[in-house]
Design an enzyme around this catalytic site. Structure first.
Site, PDB file in Angstrom:
ATOM      1  N   SER A 115      -3.016-120.824 -13.806  1.00  0.00           N
ATOM      2  CA  SER A 115      -3.137-119.477 -14.386  1.00  0.00           C
ATOM      3  C   SER A 115      -2.901-118.352 -13.379  1.00  0.00           C
ATOM      4  CB  SER A 115      -4.509-119.310 -15.036  1.00  0.00           C
ATOM      5  OG  SER A 115      -5.545-119.601 -14.115  1.00  0.00           O
ATOM      6  N   GLU A 156     -11.947-102.594 -19.781  1.00  0.00           N
ATOM      7  CA  GLU A 156     -13.112-102.955 -18.968  1.00  0.00           C
ATOM      8  C   GLU A 156     -12.648-104.007 -17.994  1.00  0.00           C
ATOM      9  OE1 GLU A 156     -12.471-104.583 -21.805  1.00  0.00           O
ATOM     10  OE2 GLU A 156     -12.488-106.567 -20.864  1.00  0.00           O
ATOM     11  N   LYS A 164      -2.462-112.682 -16.931  1.00  0.00           N
ATOM     12  CA  LYS A 164      -3.029-111.523 -17.637  1.00  0.00           C
ATOM     13  C   LYS A 164      -1.975-110.480 -18.017  1.00  0.00           C
ATOM     14  CE  LYS A 164      -7.878-111.660 -16.353  1.00  0.00           C
ATOM     15  NZ  LYS A 164      -7.974-112.829 -15.433  1.00  0.00           N
TER      16      LYS A 164
HETATM   17  C1  LIG Z   1      -8.954-113.865 -15.592  1.00  0.00           C
HETATM   18  C2  LIG Z   1      -8.457-115.176 -15.149  1.00  0.00           C
HETATM   19  C3  LIG Z   1      -8.806-116.376 -15.812  1.00  0.00           C
HETATM   20  C4  LIG Z   1      -9.790-116.436 -16.944  1.00  0.00           C
HETATM   21  O1  LIG Z   1      -9.431-115.695 -18.078  1.00  0.00           O
HETATM   22  P1  LIG Z   1      -8.956-116.401 -19.420  1.00  0.00           P
HETATM   23  O2  LIG Z   1      -8.944-115.288 -20.409  1.00  0.00           O
HETATM   24  O3  LIG Z   1      -9.959-117.450 -19.758  1.00  0.00           O
HETATM   25  O4  LIG Z   1      -7.621-116.979 -19.185  1.00  0.00           O
HETATM   26  C5  LIG Z   1      -8.239-117.564 -15.375  1.00  0.00           C
HETATM   27  N1  LIG Z   1      -7.393-117.600 -14.315  1.00  0.00           N
HETATM   28  C6  LIG Z   1      -7.037-116.482 -13.657  1.00  0.00           C
HETATM   29  C7  LIG Z   1      -6.098-116.606 -12.510  1.00  0.00           C
HETATM   30  C8  LIG Z   1      -7.546-115.241 -14.039  1.00  0.00           C
HETATM   31  O5  LIG Z   1      -7.193-114.133 -13.366  1.00  0.00           O
END
Ligand SMILES: *Cc1c(COP(=O)(O)O)cnc(C)c1O
Length: 410
Positions: free
Chosen positions: A394, A128, A106
């Site tokens: 992610s 938000e 993010k």
């Molecule tokens: C917020 C988040 C997501 C989902 O958000 P996307 O916009 O779909 O990438 C996925 N993995 C993690 C670790 C997150 O914090």
């Protein structure tokens, strides 16, 4: 190698090369656009007119790339997961977004947007947040640049996400509770939009995923596209070729997936797999598998696939993972689904939790539960022994420790 931003891809049409990129008018096929209240038009239009120009300025790219390198810690490693590869008899690479500052992808987007806000002369930031991850990433970059920061969060979410609320406060942000409706993400979004309408001149609204009215999905995607740009260079170094056979990523709103897929969209030899949260099962009534359960509709300012009742009321989604607990997907992903360019899979809570624990024990990496959904794909699909499969990791699992503890009775 060093991180470099976003060779700016020209805005595409809807055929041939660029078919999966946004069109001049903000569409991916039939999805996208900007469906916003009249009073928001000047804010969004200012951004639309300027975002590509700002992003292509050498001084912007330089500042963005330097912060990605020195502050975020990019490039994030592309790690060959040897024990996992042996188990599944294929070649698995993990793109380590979990190693970024603040623990997930993010931050790539919030760094980009805070620099954009400054270039547009803004001095105040609003956002938000649901589980608080985007709120923390936004509060972080506001502290970094000395900007005022107000984060809207549902009252219910504030109560159940106390550590992230504390983080935001420590970073100097004001967390304002949304007290209306179900007092969760949707209501926080409404409050943020109301704030933006009332403060059009000095305020920028940082949206946290590849959603929202045009140009947000494209802007967020371009900021996150550093992920696939790095994958190409790292694969070339490690495997002698830029393209993997598969890229896999989980989808909430779709920002880590959009960034992971971006430089492969027009590479037809790269298979794209998007993983959604099936929750307790597609037919359980407690799910967030938008591609299966969703229909075309308008959410957060764009036309896309979303889960809704016959009369258009948005359905409450469910997933064990807070980041995937969203009733829609970004418009790019709706188009990738509809056009067949990406294959969509729905993974249940229990399969994701199992895959998460397995990564801990095979590779010594505790993943975010969102990322665990992407990892679960190997139990559902057999890959060839010479296939190169890149999975976007992610985020890291620290934030999910309590969920892991409860689930596994640790
Ligand atoms: C917020 C988040 C997501 C989902 O958000 P996307 O916009 O779909 O990438 C996925 N993995 C993690 C670790 C997150 O914090």
């Amino acid at each position: 190698m060093s991180a470099t931003i976003n060779s700016i891809t020209p805005i595409g049409g809807n055929a041939g090369k660029g078919a999966y990129h946004v069109s001049e008018r903000g569409y991916y096929g039939e999805f996208g656009g900007a469906f916003i209240p009249e009073m928001l038009y000047p804010n969004v239009e200012e951004l639309r007119q300027k975002y590509l120009e700002v992003m292509s300025e050498p001084s912007f790219k330089q500042e963005f790339n330097k912060l990605l390198k020195d502050y975020v810690g990019r490039p994030s490693p592309l790690y060959f997961a040897k024990r996992m590869s042996e188990k599944y008899e294929t070649r698995i690479y993990l793109k380590r977004e979990d190693l970024n500052h603040t623990g997930a992808h993010k931050i790539n987007n919030t760094i980009g947007q805070i620099l954009m806000a400054r270039r547009l002369g803004k001095t105040r930031i609003i956002a938000e947040t649901g589980a608080g991850q985007h709120g923390v990433a936004t509060a972080t970059v506001c502290a970094l640049t000395g900007m005022e920061c107000v984060v809207y969060m549902g009252e219910i979410d504030i109560a159940r996400q106390a550590p992230n609320v504390a983080r935001m406060k420590m970073l100097g942000a004001e967390v304002r509770p949304a007290l209306s409706g179900s007092r969760t993400l949707k209501d926080a979004t409404n409050e943020a939009i109301r704030d933006w309408i009332n403060n059009p001149v000095d305020t920028h609204y940082i949206i946290g995923s590849a959603i929202g009215p045009h140009p947000y999905p494209d802007m967020v995607t371009r900021f996150q596209s550093v992920i696939s740009e790095e994958i190409r260079a790292q694969l070339l170094e490690q495997e002698g070729r830029e393209n993997p056979d598969y890229v896999v990523a989980c989808i909430g709103g779709g920002s880590n997936a959009a960034g992971t897929f971006y430089h492969f969209l027009d590479e037809e030899d790269v298979n794209i797999i998007a993983v959604e949260a099936a929750g307790k099962g597609i037919d359980s009534g407690e799910s967030a598998a938008t591609s299966v359960l969703g229909h075309q509709g308008i959410i957060h300012g764009c036309r896309t696939l979303l889960m809704q009742t016959e009369d258009g009321q948005i359905t409450e989604p469910y997933s064990i993972s807070a980041g995937l607990d969203y009733p829609g997907v970004g418009p790019m992903h709706a188009h990738l689904f509809k056009s067949g360019r990406a294959e969509f899979k729905a993974i249940t809570d229990s399969d994701a939790m199992k895959a998460g624990l397995q990564l801990c024990q095979l590779e010594g990496i505790i993943p975010a539960i969102e990322s665990s959904h992407a990892l679960a794909v190997f139990e559902h699909q057999k890959f060839g022994k010479d296939d190169i499969v890149v999975v976007a990791l992610s985020g890291r699992g620290d934030k999910d420790l309590n969920t892991y503890i409860d689930y596994f009775s640790l």
